[in-house]
Design an enzyme around this catalytic site. Sequence first.
Site, PDB file in Angstrom:
ATOM      1  N   MET A 165      -9.651   5.994   2.360  1.00 28.49           N
ATOM      2  CA  MET A 165      -9.035   4.967   1.516  1.00 28.49           C
ATOM      3  C   MET A 165      -9.427   5.168   0.048  1.00 28.49           C
ATOM      4  O   MET A 165      -8.730   5.832  -0.700  1.00 28.49           O
ATOM      5  CB  MET A 165      -9.452   3.585   2.020  1.00 28.49           C
ATOM      6  CG  MET A 165      -8.925   2.422   1.207  1.00 28.49           C
ATOM      7  SD  MET A 165      -7.173   2.121   1.395  1.00 28.49           S
ATOM      8  CE  MET A 165      -7.116   1.512   3.081  1.00 28.49           C
ATOM      9  N   CYS A 166     -10.512   4.583  -0.386  1.00 31.15           N
ATOM     10  CA  CYS A 166     -10.853   4.581  -1.816  1.00 31.15           C
ATOM     11  C   CYS A 166     -11.367   5.932  -2.300  1.00 31.15           C
ATOM     12  O   CYS A 166     -11.098   6.320  -3.439  1.00 31.15           O
ATOM     13  CB  CYS A 166     -11.837   3.465  -2.116  1.00 31.15           C
ATOM     14  SG  CYS A 166     -11.140   1.827  -1.759  1.00 31.15           S
TER      15      CYS A 166
END
Length: 199
Positions: A134-135
């Site tokens: 994700m990040c």
Amino acid sequence: MTGPKTLLEMSGAPLTPSALSQAAVISIDCQNEYVTGPLALPGVASALAECARVIAAARAAGTPVIHIAHRGKPGGAFDADAPRGQIAEPVKPAEGEQVIWKPLPNSFAQTDLDAAVKATGRKELIVIGFMTHMCVSSTVRAALDLGYRCTIVESACATRDLPAPGGGVIGATELHRASLAALSDRFAIIAPDAAALPA
């Protein structure tokens, strides 16, 4: 028969991890939400310990360390005013280290991270933190667009199980490995651990 190669390999790009002397460390979302909160990640303790080793090496080398933290809604995940939203104790920012709060997975989106890195004079990033798919992924992909060369420390990242499209589950270990494989094709060099980072 030869095995598959990454685009970086095929282009002849250097595959050595970024040196601490040439890079800035970007620590992404090492918050209690992922340690003791509802989003606690499998293997987070060992990943966080490796994050701490990377940061310690950076501090010893005089490498800039920038901490990224996700700002969630009050009362919810990553609430910046609650313990769950605070940066975890093993990687607490030292005096003088910048903390940048972000609203989206990409750490550069709607933040001054790009300006903060440019102010260091560094053009390479060593990325650690959560979550891999994700990040970490979205930040590293954006970093390429901005002209940075990235290294991800494999054992200083972690993710969680996800439901698979069509049914079943993709386990955290498998997702972590696949995410890093995708990023290594074009977006980042993958270093196994802090010890693999050149001085």
